[in-house]
Write an enzyme that holds these catalytic residues in place. Structure first.
Site, PDB file in Angstrom:
ATOM      1  CG  ASP A 112      43.643  67.124  42.177  1.00  0.00           C
ATOM      2  OD1 ASP A 112      42.664  66.905  41.586  1.00  0.00           O
ATOM      3  OD2 ASP A 112      44.007  67.821  43.207  1.00  0.00           O
ATOM      4  NE  ARG A 120      47.473  68.870  40.931  1.00  0.00           N
ATOM      5  CZ  ARG A 120      46.811  70.112  39.496  1.00  0.00           C
ATOM      6  NH1 ARG A 120      47.327  70.172  38.672  1.00  0.00           N
ATOM      7  NH2 ARG A 120      45.859  70.796  40.547  1.00  0.00           N
ATOM      8  CG  HIS A 216      34.426  68.926  40.055  1.00  0.00           C
ATOM      9  ND1 HIS A 216      34.217  69.160  38.672  1.00  0.00           N
ATOM     10  CD2 HIS A 216      35.440  69.544  40.964  1.00  0.00           C
ATOM     11  CE1 HIS A 216      36.163  69.175  38.194  1.00  0.00           C
ATOM     12  NE2 HIS A 216      36.451  69.719  39.698  1.00  0.00           N
ATOM     13  CG  HIS A 228      40.646  76.506  40.432  1.00  0.00           C
ATOM     14  ND1 HIS A 228      39.757  75.975  39.472  1.00  0.00           N
ATOM     15  CD2 HIS A 228      41.032  76.132  41.123  1.00  0.00           C
ATOM     16  CE1 HIS A 228      40.570  74.863  40.234  1.00  0.00           C
ATOM     17  NE2 HIS A 228      40.952  74.502  40.465  1.00  0.00           N
ATOM     18  CG  ASP A 298      37.021  71.283  44.162  1.00  0.00           C
ATOM     19  OD1 ASP A 298      38.782  71.002  44.417  1.00  0.00           O
ATOM     20  OD2 ASP A 298      36.816  72.179  43.267  1.00  0.00           O
TER      21      ASP A 298
END
Length: 378
Positions: A112, A120, A216, A228, A298
């Site tokens: 990501d 990252r 998304h 999340h 996801d």
């Protein structure tokens, strides 16, 4: 003949051709492999470690279970530790090469790297700084966007990544959205600006052999809560304009994949969240827009899925919905045995008739075609 039936016909023909090639005894991978291998290619997994070893579960996942992809992170959430997979450019380059060296079928190696808060590859560890989507969309200067997109694409390719879960094409309908607008992940509240900016990133990714992944689907930009942490219901806030980036980019000649959203939208499906919805993933994305590329879920371990559905049910529903690669990042919870569990579930779902082997072959075919497009296999 409308697009819906053309897509179904094309999918049927591709599966028939694959079965014919198998029955004629052609060598693999052109012939269909066994069901377990095809199921393995449908799984992407995360693991903890700066390097691999014979005792690492990811080694087993790749060599024994034929896992088709790996996702890498810089932070290990289950252990609240900054030590996960990414420490420095030389270390990361070697890790990716070692992972690829384990696999008979080249892997999707994903990250990501959106820029801004979701990066990252951080400057503190020796990587270039990449600007956020909000910053670039605010400038709305194609030259500036191309500069940063080119640098990002070159960096990813040099390290060995071939999949980037970016660009985000969520429309910034709610600037207070805790996981999109509030942290600068959306280019704009204008679909036209989002398409323009995302197109530039995809062009640069394409030129470097990196698969960009739009996310998304069918839109997370209007949500008030974080998938999340639980189910995000966007029924009252979602707008039809959130589909425009997918419609526009599917009509382009750009190569990309799509990631699902763990959102519930009763206006599109009264029963299932988007990742598990055949109405949304097949009915809208594949049949209405004619998209036939790879569809990633996801992270299936996020609370929006894990807290509401069992592993078996969520896999069955996701695959039936049209998902090709189920992602288990092992970075919400950590399960070293998730890959064999998932593959056993897919195989048993076929054996009991809940899923068909033709459906698994359809995803395997898409995955292998994409790996050919990336130059990973001939």
């Amino acid at each position: 003949m409308n697009m819906k039936y053309l897509n179904r016909l094309a999918g049927f023909i591709s599966v028939v051709l694959l079965w014919c090639s198998c029955s004629e005894g052609q060598d693999r991978p052109d012939a269909l492999p066994d069901l377990q291998t095809m199921a393995g290619q449908m799984v992407m997994v995360g693991f903890n470690g700066f390097e691999i070893s014979d005792t690492s579960h990811v080694t087993r996942d790749i060599t024994q279970y034929h896992a088709g992809g790996v996702i890498l992170f810089d932070y290990h959430v289950p252990g609240s530790s900054p030590n996960r997979n990414i420490d420095s450019p030389p270390q990361l380059r070697k890790l990716i090469a070692d992972l690829q060296g384990l696999s008979e079928i080249p892997l999707f190696i994903a990250v990501d790297q959106e820029g801004g808060r979701v990066a990252r590859l951080k400057p503190a560890r020796g990587f270039p700084e990449h600007r956020s989507a909000e910053y670039l969309g605010g400038l709305n200067n194609p030259d500036s966007t191309r500069h940063y997109a080119s640098d990002m694409a070159g960096t990813l390719s040099d390290l060995g990544f071939n999949v980037n879960f970016a660009p985000v094409v969520d429309i910034n309908l709610n600037p207070e959205n805790p996981v999109i607008g509030k942290i600068g992940r959306s280019f704009s509240d204008s679909p036209e600006v989002v398409v323009q900016q995302a197109s530039i990133f995809l062009e640069e990714f394409n030129s470097e052999g990196v698969l960009g992944v739009l996310k998304h689907f069918p839109g997370h930009g209007s949500a008030w809560n974080d998938s999340h942490l639980g189910m995000a219901d966007v029924t009252d806030t979602w707008r039809e304009s959130e589909l425009e980036p997918y419609a526009g980019l599917t009509d382009s000649n750009l190569d990309f994949a799509v990631m699902t959203a763990h959102v519930f939208n009763s206006r599109l499906d009264p029963d299932w969240p988007a990742t598990l919805s055949e109405e949304i993933q097949t009915g809208i994305l594949r049949e209405r827009f004619g998209y036939d590329g790879v569809l990633f879920s996801d992270d299936m371990q996020m609370e929006a899925i894990r807290s509401f559905y069992g592993l078996r049910e969520s896999i069955a529903r996701a695959v039936q919905a049209g998902v090709d690669v189920v992602v288990f990042a092992n970075n919400s919870v950590y399960d070293p045995d998730v890959v064999p569990k998932v593959i056993d579930i897919i195989v048993s779902l076929v054996e009991e008739g809940t899923l068909t082997e033709e459906r698994i072959a359809e995803s395997y075919n898409r995955i292998m075609n994409q790996k050919r497009e990336l130059g990973l296999i001939e």
